[in-house]
Design a protein around this motif. Structure first.
Motif, PDB file in Angstrom:
ATOM      1  N   GLU A 115       0.807  -1.220   0.000  1.00  0.00           N
ATOM      2  CA  GLU A 115       0.000   0.000   0.000  1.00  0.00           C
ATOM      3  C   GLU A 115       0.844   1.275   0.000  1.00  0.00           C
ATOM      4  O   GLU A 115       0.330   2.367  -0.277  1.00  0.00           O
ATOM      5  N   PHE A 116       2.144   1.149   0.301  1.00  0.00           N
ATOM      6  CA  PHE A 116       3.013   2.327   0.327  1.00  0.00           C
ATOM      7  C   PHE A 116       3.833   2.489  -0.954  1.00  0.00           C
ATOM      8  O   PHE A 116       4.748   3.311  -1.009  1.00  0.00           O
ATOM      9  N   ALA A 117       3.488   1.719  -1.985  1.00  0.00           N
ATOM     10  CA  ALA A 117       4.193   1.822  -3.264  1.00  0.00           C
ATOM     11  C   ALA A 117       4.097   3.230  -3.841  1.00  0.00           C
ATOM     12  O   ALA A 117       5.097   3.823  -4.249  1.00  0.00           O
ATOM     13  N   ALA A 118       2.893   3.779  -3.881  1.00  0.00           N
ATOM     14  CA  ALA A 118       2.698   5.112  -4.457  1.00  0.00           C
ATOM     15  C   ALA A 118       3.396   6.180  -3.614  1.00  0.00           C
ATOM     16  O   ALA A 118       3.931   7.156  -4.152  1.00  0.00           O
ATOM     17  N   THR A 119       3.404   6.004  -2.298  1.00  0.00           N
ATOM     18  CA  THR A 119       4.075   6.954  -1.413  1.00  0.00           C
ATOM     19  C   THR A 119       5.565   7.012  -1.720  1.00  0.00           C
ATOM     20  O   THR A 119       6.154   8.099  -1.866  1.00  0.00           O
ATOM     21  N   LEU A 120       6.198   5.860  -1.856  1.00  0.00           N
ATOM     22  CA  LEU A 120       7.629   5.834  -2.126  1.00  0.00           C
ATOM     23  C   LEU A 120       7.944   6.335  -3.534  1.00  0.00           C
ATOM     24  O   LEU A 120       8.971   6.987  -3.747  1.00  0.00           O
ATOM     25  N   GLU A 121       7.083   6.061  -4.482  1.00  0.00           N
ATOM     26  CA  GLU A 121       7.302   6.576  -5.828  1.00  0.00           C
ATOM     27  C   GLU A 121       7.249   8.104  -5.830  1.00  0.00           C
ATOM     28  O   GLU A 121       8.057   8.766  -6.496  1.00  0.00           O
ATOM     29  N   ALA A 122       6.335   8.692  -5.062  1.00  0.00           N
ATOM     30  CA  ALA A 122       6.240  10.154  -4.983  1.00  0.00           C
ATOM     31  C   ALA A 122       7.505  10.746  -4.377  1.00  0.00           C
ATOM     32  O   ALA A 122       8.018  11.769  -4.839  1.00  0.00           O
ATOM     33  N   HIS A 123       8.039  10.107  -3.339  1.00  0.00           N
ATOM     34  CA  HIS A 123       9.272  10.603  -2.720  1.00  0.00           C
ATOM     35  C   HIS A 123      10.464  10.438  -3.656  1.00  0.00           C
ATOM     36  O   HIS A 123      11.358  11.295  -3.672  1.00  0.00           O
TER      37      HIS A 123
END
Length: 206
Positions: A115-123
């Motif tokens: 679920e944190f894939a998009a979060t890490l991609e944004a960072h």
């Protein structure tokens, strides 16, 4: 005090007997919305060996983010030897308010959840666009477990996020994984709701 891996026997400090290992924890599950990030995090959860990640005694030092160059991702693999706290230098860098800066972890685990894939991609994109910025990946645990065990587990959580970001193209020189163990809880409490909020990595820009 209970260990965060409550299914293992507590370390007998008098005799030095090792604790019993926990059962194997399942690997990644679920379908990713972003195919590339999905493959990236799957690699972090399976092919990257974190057992050999060093945890230095740096309790009296100020971190300056140096140029740092598969496991199951469970706490049972954490090496508790020679671990101490870390102090991260403060700074005046404004934190990006439009992005989530906390990655949460399962009980006694250092596997980055899908679920944190998009979060890490944004960072990763943010760091690529701001090459002068540095980010501290601050690993935390809940209070169950010994101090050294939790410092080591927090370090592995920070390293798991660092490796995921590295696979997304972030320069190693922009990142440093550090651990605070149980020392800086986000929520004070003794129930699962509080524990879940404290098992985390915070991304703090410097």
């Amino acid at each position: 005090m209970f260990k965060e891996n409550r299914n293992t026997a507590d370390l007998d400090r008098a005799s030095g007997a090792p604790s019993v290992r926990r059962p194997f924890v399942p690997r990644w599950t679920g379908v990713f919305a972003v195919t590339f990030v999905a493959a990236t995090l799957a690699a972090c959860g399976s092919n990257v060996k974190l057992d050999d990640v060093p945890v230095e005694d740096r309790s009296s030092m100020v971190s300056t983010l140096p140029q740092a160059p598969g496991t199951t991702g469970t706490g049972a693999a954490v090496d508790q030897r020679g671990v101490s706290g870390v102090e991260v230098a403060g700074g005046d860098v404004a934190q990006p308010t439009a992005m989530v800066r906390t990655v949460y972890f399962d009980y006694d685990s250092f596997v980055v959840r899908p679920e944190f894939a998009a979060t890490l991609e944004a960072h990763a994109k943010y760091l690529a666009a701001n090459s002068r910025l540095r980010v501290a990946l601050e690993g935390h645990t809940d209070e169950r477990g010994g101090r050294e065990y939790n410092l080591a587990l927090g370090q592995k959580r920070g390293e798991a996020v660092r490796r995921a970001l590295s696979l997304l193209g972030v320069n190693e020189a922009q990142m440093e994984a550090v651990s605070f163990g149980e020392e800086k809880p986000a929520v004070v409490g003794f129930d699962e709701a509080a524990f879940a909020k404290n098992r985390r990595v915070e991304l703090t820009y410097r």
